[in-house]
Design a protein around this motif. Structure first.
Motif, PDB file in Angstrom:
ATOM      1  N   SER A   1     -12.639  -4.258  -2.985  1.00  0.00           N
ATOM      2  CA  SER A   1     -12.076  -2.998  -2.508  1.00  0.00           C
ATOM      3  C   SER A   1     -10.592  -3.130  -2.222  1.00  0.00           C
ATOM      4  O   SER A   1      -9.793  -2.236  -2.549  1.00  0.00           O
ATOM      5  N   GLU A   2     -10.184  -4.250  -1.629  1.00  0.00           N
ATOM      6  CA  GLU A   2      -8.768  -4.448  -1.335  1.00  0.00           C
ATOM      7  C   GLU A   2      -7.932  -4.652  -2.601  1.00  0.00           C
ATOM      8  O   GLU A   2      -6.765  -4.263  -2.645  1.00  0.00           O
ATOM      9  N   ILE A   3      -8.529  -5.245  -3.621  1.00  0.00           N
ATOM     10  CA  ILE A   3      -7.825  -5.331  -4.904  1.00  0.00           C
ATOM     11  C   ILE A   3      -7.564  -3.930  -5.440  1.00  0.00           C
ATOM     12  O   ILE A   3      -6.444  -3.591  -5.831  1.00  0.00           O
ATOM     13  N   LEU A   4      -8.615  -3.094  -5.447  1.00  0.00           N
ATOM     14  CA  LEU A   4      -8.463  -1.734  -5.956  1.00  0.00           C
ATOM     15  C   LEU A   4      -7.505  -0.908  -5.095  1.00  0.00           C
ATOM     16  O   LEU A   4      -6.673  -0.154  -5.614  1.00  0.00           O
ATOM     17  N   ALA A   5      -7.634  -1.046  -3.777  1.00  0.00           N
ATOM     18  CA  ALA A   5      -6.776  -0.272  -2.872  1.00  0.00           C
ATOM     19  C   ALA A   5      -5.309  -0.614  -3.082  1.00  0.00           C
ATOM     20  O   ALA A   5      -4.452   0.277  -3.151  1.00  0.00           O
ATOM     21  N   SER A   6      -5.009  -1.895  -3.179  1.00  0.00           N
ATOM     22  CA  SER A   6      -3.621  -2.327  -3.348  1.00  0.00           C
ATOM     23  C   SER A   6      -3.108  -2.014  -4.748  1.00  0.00           C
ATOM     24  O   SER A   6      -1.941  -1.636  -4.920  1.00  0.00           O
ATOM     25  N   PHE A   7      -3.974  -2.174  -5.754  1.00  0.00           N
ATOM     26  CA  PHE A   7      -3.606  -1.782  -7.105  1.00  0.00           C
ATOM     27  C   PHE A   7      -3.197  -0.307  -7.122  1.00  0.00           C
ATOM     28  O   PHE A   7      -2.143   0.061  -7.645  1.00  0.00           O
ATOM     29  N   GLY A   8      -4.038   0.533  -6.530  1.00  0.00           N
ATOM     30  CA  GLY A   8      -3.768   1.962  -6.529  1.00  0.00           C
ATOM     31  C   GLY A   8      -2.486   2.311  -5.809  1.00  0.00           C
ATOM     32  O   GLY A   8      -1.692   3.131  -6.282  1.00  0.00           O
ATOM     33  N   LEU A   9      -2.257   1.680  -4.661  1.00  0.00           N
ATOM     34  CA  LEU A   9      -1.055   1.979  -3.885  1.00  0.00           C
ATOM     35  C   LEU A   9       0.202   1.635  -4.669  1.00  0.00           C
ATOM     36  O   LEU A   9       1.124   2.458  -4.786  1.00  0.00           O
ATOM     37  N   VAL A  10       0.265   0.423  -5.204  1.00  0.00           N
ATOM     38  CA  VAL A  10       1.464  -0.001  -5.937  1.00  0.00           C
ATOM     39  C   VAL A  10       1.628   0.818  -7.211  1.00  0.00           C
ATOM     40  O   VAL A  10       2.738   1.209  -7.582  1.00  0.00           O
ATOM     41  N   PHE A  11       0.526   1.123  -7.884  1.00  0.00           N
ATOM     42  CA  PHE A  11       0.592   1.921  -9.104  1.00  0.00           C
ATOM     43  C   PHE A  11       1.116   3.326  -8.808  1.00  0.00           C
ATOM     44  O   PHE A  11       1.932   3.874  -9.557  1.00  0.00           O
ATOM     45  N   VAL A  12       0.658   3.903  -7.705  1.00  0.00           N
ATOM     46  CA  VAL A  12       1.138   5.228  -7.299  1.00  0.00           C
ATOM     47  C   VAL A  12       2.637   5.198  -7.003  1.00  0.00           C
ATOM     48  O   VAL A  12       3.383   6.093  -7.405  1.00  0.00           O
ATOM     49  N   ILE A  13       3.080   4.147  -6.301  1.00  0.00           N
ATOM     50  CA  ILE A  13       4.510   4.031  -5.986  1.00  0.00           C
ATOM     51  C   ILE A  13       5.337   3.908  -7.260  1.00  0.00           C
ATOM     52  O   ILE A  13       6.325   4.623  -7.448  1.00  0.00           O
ATOM     53  N   LEU A  14       4.932   3.014  -8.161  1.00  0.00           N
ATOM     54  CA  LEU A  14       5.698   2.797  -9.384  1.00  0.00           C
ATOM     55  C   LEU A  14       5.655   4.020 -10.292  1.00  0.00           C
ATOM     56  O   LEU A  14       6.660   4.396 -10.901  1.00  0.00           O
TER      57      LEU A  14
END
Length: 219
Positions: A125-138
């Motif tokens: 879940s933390e992999i997905l959560a962090s992936f999503g956050l950074v992807f949204v920012i970029l």
């Protein structure tokens, strides 16, 4: 540089005040309804994220998150020494934010969390959560920079609910929350795996975003 570090400190501290303070308030007002408490916690976190990113983004870039800082370090948008300073300030300010939340609610300032958060599901879940956050920012920076505060706030508000870990997605937040034995806490022993998964997720997002957005530009 001092202005940038001050912005990172103020922003990260208020982020933790928002996360932990709203968690305490939610648990006090809805002690028998975890769903309502989580909803209140998520909304408050999303609101404070929108505010601090909007106000402080023009000064420091509004990282408030070591995983985000490392991402921009790899992208060559921040040098090693400033990045290290950002991360140190984020961690210290996050802890101060937790202590401020404790003071507001007349709780002992110094605490250690006893909340168990572990297991393969939460790690993934933390992999997905962090992936999503950074992807949204970029993605936001690439397409609509002015919308980044809204995008991040909406993403985190939603991710509180669609991730089993409630989307920590931030090493500084994880460290600070280990020092709060409240609704938002995490057992210190569970912290290292969360942070590792967050960095993995951020790294994967960087790879995918780089490929996707470069391909878009080339096309």
């Amino acid at each position: 540089m001092m202005h940038k570090l001050m912005a990172e400190a103020v922003g990260t501290a208020f982020l933790l005040v928002g996360v932990v303070g709203s968690g305490i308030m939610a648990a006090n007002l809805s002690p028998d309804n975890t769903g309502v408490a989580l909803l209140a916690n998520a909304i408050a976190t999303g609101c404070i994220l929108y505010v601090i990113i909007t106000l402080l983004g023009p000064i420091s870039g509004a990282h408030f998150n070591p995983a985000v800082t490392v991402t921009f370090l790899i992208r060559g948008e921040i040098a090693v020494r400033p990045a290290a300073a950002y991360i140190a300030v984020q961690i210290a300010a996050g802890i101060l934010g937790v202590w401020a939340a404790h003071l507001m609610f007349d709780l002992p300032v110094l605490q250690v969390s006893t909340t168990l958060r572990t297991g393969s599901g939460q790690w993934f879940s933390e992999i997905l959560a962090s992936f999503g956050l950074v992807f949204v920012i970029l993605g936001g920076i690439r397409h609509t920079p002015q919308a980044v505060p809204t995008l991040v706030a909406l993403y985190i508000t939603g991710a509180y609910w669609f991730t089993s870990s409630t989307s920590f997605a931030n090493p500084a937040v994880t460290i600070a929350r280990s020092l709060s034995d409240t609704f938002a806490g995490i057992l210190p022993g569970n912290m290292p795996m969360f942070i590792l998964m967050q960095l993995i997720g951020a790294g994967l997002a960087l790879l995918v975003a780089r490929h996707l957005f470069q391909a878009e530009t080339a096309g």
